[in-house]
Design a protein around this motif. Structure first.
Motif, PDB file in Angstrom:
ATOM      1  N   TRP A  33      -7.625  12.914  -0.981  1.00  0.00           N
ATOM      2  CA  TRP A  33      -8.002  11.962  -2.016  1.00  0.00           C
ATOM      3  C   TRP A  33      -7.527  12.377  -3.396  1.00  0.00           C
ATOM      4  O   TRP A  33      -7.704  11.652  -4.365  1.00  0.00           O
ATOM      5  CB  TRP A  33      -9.509  11.728  -2.042  1.00  0.00           C
ATOM      6  CG  TRP A  33     -10.306  12.990  -2.094  1.00  0.00           C
ATOM      7  CD1 TRP A  33     -10.589  13.731  -3.207  1.00  0.00           C
ATOM      8  CD2 TRP A  33     -10.914  13.664  -0.995  1.00  0.00           C
ATOM      9  NE1 TRP A  33     -11.328  14.831  -2.851  1.00  0.00           N
ATOM     10  CE2 TRP A  33     -11.554  14.805  -1.496  1.00  0.00           C
ATOM     11  CE3 TRP A  33     -10.980  13.402   0.352  1.00  0.00           C
ATOM     12  CZ2 TRP A  33     -12.239  15.705  -0.697  1.00  0.00           C
ATOM     13  CZ3 TRP A  33     -11.676  14.298   1.143  1.00  0.00           C
ATOM     14  CH2 TRP A  33     -12.300  15.422   0.622  1.00  0.00           C
ATOM     15  N   ARG A  77     -11.926   6.753  13.604  1.00  0.00           N
ATOM     16  CA  ARG A  77     -10.809   5.884  13.238  1.00  0.00           C
ATOM     17  C   ARG A  77     -10.020   6.410  12.045  1.00  0.00           C
ATOM     18  O   ARG A  77      -8.844   6.119  11.923  1.00  0.00           O
ATOM     19  CB  ARG A  77     -11.332   4.483  12.920  1.00  0.00           C
ATOM     20  CG  ARG A  77     -11.992   3.773  14.099  1.00  0.00           C
ATOM     21  CD  ARG A  77     -11.006   3.404  15.177  1.00  0.00           C
ATOM     22  NE  ARG A  77      -9.938   2.571  14.689  1.00  0.00           N
ATOM     23  CZ  ARG A  77      -9.868   1.258  14.857  1.00  0.00           C
ATOM     24  NH1 ARG A  77     -10.800   0.625  15.536  1.00  0.00           N
ATOM     25  NH2 ARG A  77      -8.853   0.573  14.375  1.00  0.00           N
ATOM     26  N   LYS A  78     -10.672   7.141  11.164  1.00  0.00           N
ATOM     27  CA  LYS A  78      -9.968   7.658   9.990  1.00  0.00           C
ATOM     28  C   LYS A  78     -10.710   8.872   9.466  1.00  0.00           C
ATOM     29  O   LYS A  78     -11.923   8.849   9.306  1.00  0.00           O
ATOM     30  CB  LYS A  78      -9.887   6.587   8.900  1.00  0.00           C
ATOM     31  CG  LYS A  78      -9.124   7.021   7.674  1.00  0.00           C
ATOM     32  CD  LYS A  78      -8.999   5.878   6.675  1.00  0.00           C
ATOM     33  CE  LYS A  78      -8.198   6.316   5.472  1.00  0.00           C
ATOM     34  NZ  LYS A  78      -8.059   5.210   4.505  1.00  0.00           N
ATOM     35  N   GLN A  79      -9.945   9.923   9.182  1.00  0.00           N
ATOM     36  CA  GLN A  79     -10.520  11.138   8.593  1.00  0.00           C
ATOM     37  C   GLN A  79      -9.416  11.808   7.782  1.00  0.00           C
ATOM     38  O   GLN A  79      -8.497  12.398   8.339  1.00  0.00           O
ATOM     39  CB  GLN A  79     -11.033  12.086   9.682  1.00  0.00           C
ATOM     40  CG  GLN A  79     -11.662  13.336   9.131  1.00  0.00           C
ATOM     41  CD  GLN A  79     -12.232  14.207  10.254  1.00  0.00           C
ATOM     42  OE1 GLN A  79     -11.939  14.039  11.418  1.00  0.00           O
ATOM     43  NE2 GLN A  79     -13.062  15.143   9.857  1.00  0.00           N
ATOM     44  N   LEU A  80      -9.487  11.661   6.473  1.00  0.00           N
ATOM     45  CA  LEU A  80      -8.481  12.220   5.587  1.00  0.00           C
ATOM     46  C   LEU A  80      -9.139  13.110   4.533  1.00  0.00           C
ATOM     47  O   LEU A  80     -10.298  12.921   4.200  1.00  0.00           O
ATOM     48  CB  LEU A  80      -7.705  11.108   4.874  1.00  0.00           C
ATOM     49  CG  LEU A  80      -6.911  10.155   5.754  1.00  0.00           C
ATOM     50  CD1 LEU A  80      -6.312   9.039   4.908  1.00  0.00           C
ATOM     51  CD2 LEU A  80      -5.824  10.904   6.496  1.00  0.00           C
TER      52      LEU A  80
END
Length: 160
Positions: free
Chosen positions: A157, A151-154
Motif C-alpha cells: 500500500w 481472494r486478495k492479500q497485498l
C-alpha cells in the motif's frame, strides 16, 4: 500474516522521503539488494542497510516471508470477533501469547478484539475456540468468521 511485530518497539521519529522510498522498494520486492535500492534512492549500499536496520528496530516495518498457509498444512483460517467483560488489554495480553493468533487488534464497535487465526483443520479451530480462547477470563463471547477463499492479500500500500 504469519509474523508478529516485535514487542514494544521504540517510537520512531518522522519518516523522511528517502526512508519512504526505501520502504516502497522493499514492498515491491523484499529481496531487492541494498545496492540496487541505493541506486534507486540516491544512497550508498551501507546507508540503505543502516536505514533498513533502523526501520526494522523501531517497528516501522518487518521483512518477512509471507506464506500460503494452505500449502504448509494449515487448512483452516478464521477471523474471530471477541467481546470482553472487564479490561480488554488483559484478554489481549493472553491472546498475544497464542501461536495460532497471527493478527490481533483492539476495536470499537460490536467486538472489543478481532483476531485472525490459522489452524491445521476444523478440529484445531474448535479446540482453539473452546479449549483456549473462550476459557480466557474476561472473554464474554465470540463470533467466528471462517475463511472460505482468500481472494486478495497485498502488502504494497506504499507510504503515502
Amino acid at each position: 500474516m504469519l509474523s508478529g511485530m516485535a514487542a514494544a518497539p521504540r517510537r520512531p521519529g518522522p519518516i523522511d522521503e528517502t526512508s519512504k522510498r526505501i520502504i516502497e522498494q522493499l514492498q515491491a520486492d523484499g529481496r531487492r539488494p541494498y545496492g540496487e535500492i541505493g541506486k534507486a534512492v540516491g544512497l550508498s549500499e551501507a546507508a540503505v542497510r543502516q536505514r533498513v536496520q533502523k526501520l526494522t528496530e523501531t517497528g516501522v516495518m518487518q521483512i518477512v516471508a509471507v506464506t500460503d498457509p494452505m500449502q504448509l498444512g494449515f487448512h483452516r483460517q478464521a477471523m474471530i470477533g471477541i467481546r470482553v467483560s472487564g479490561d480488554t488489554r488483559t484478554v489481549a495480553d493472553e491472546l498475544e501469547r497464542l501461536p495460532a493468533v497471527d493478527y490481533l487488534v483492539m476495536t470499537a464497535g460490536s467486538f472489543d478484539l478481532m483476531v485472525e487465526v490459522v489452524c491445521e483443520d476444523d478440529d484445531g479451530l474448535i479446540e482453539l475456540l473452546n479449549g483456549t480462547i473462550r476459557a480466557i477470563p474476561g472473554v464474554a463471547g465470540t463470533e467466528t468468521f471462517v475463511y472460505l477463499q482468500l481472494r486478495k492479500q497485498l502488502y504494497d500500500w506504499g507510504t503515502r
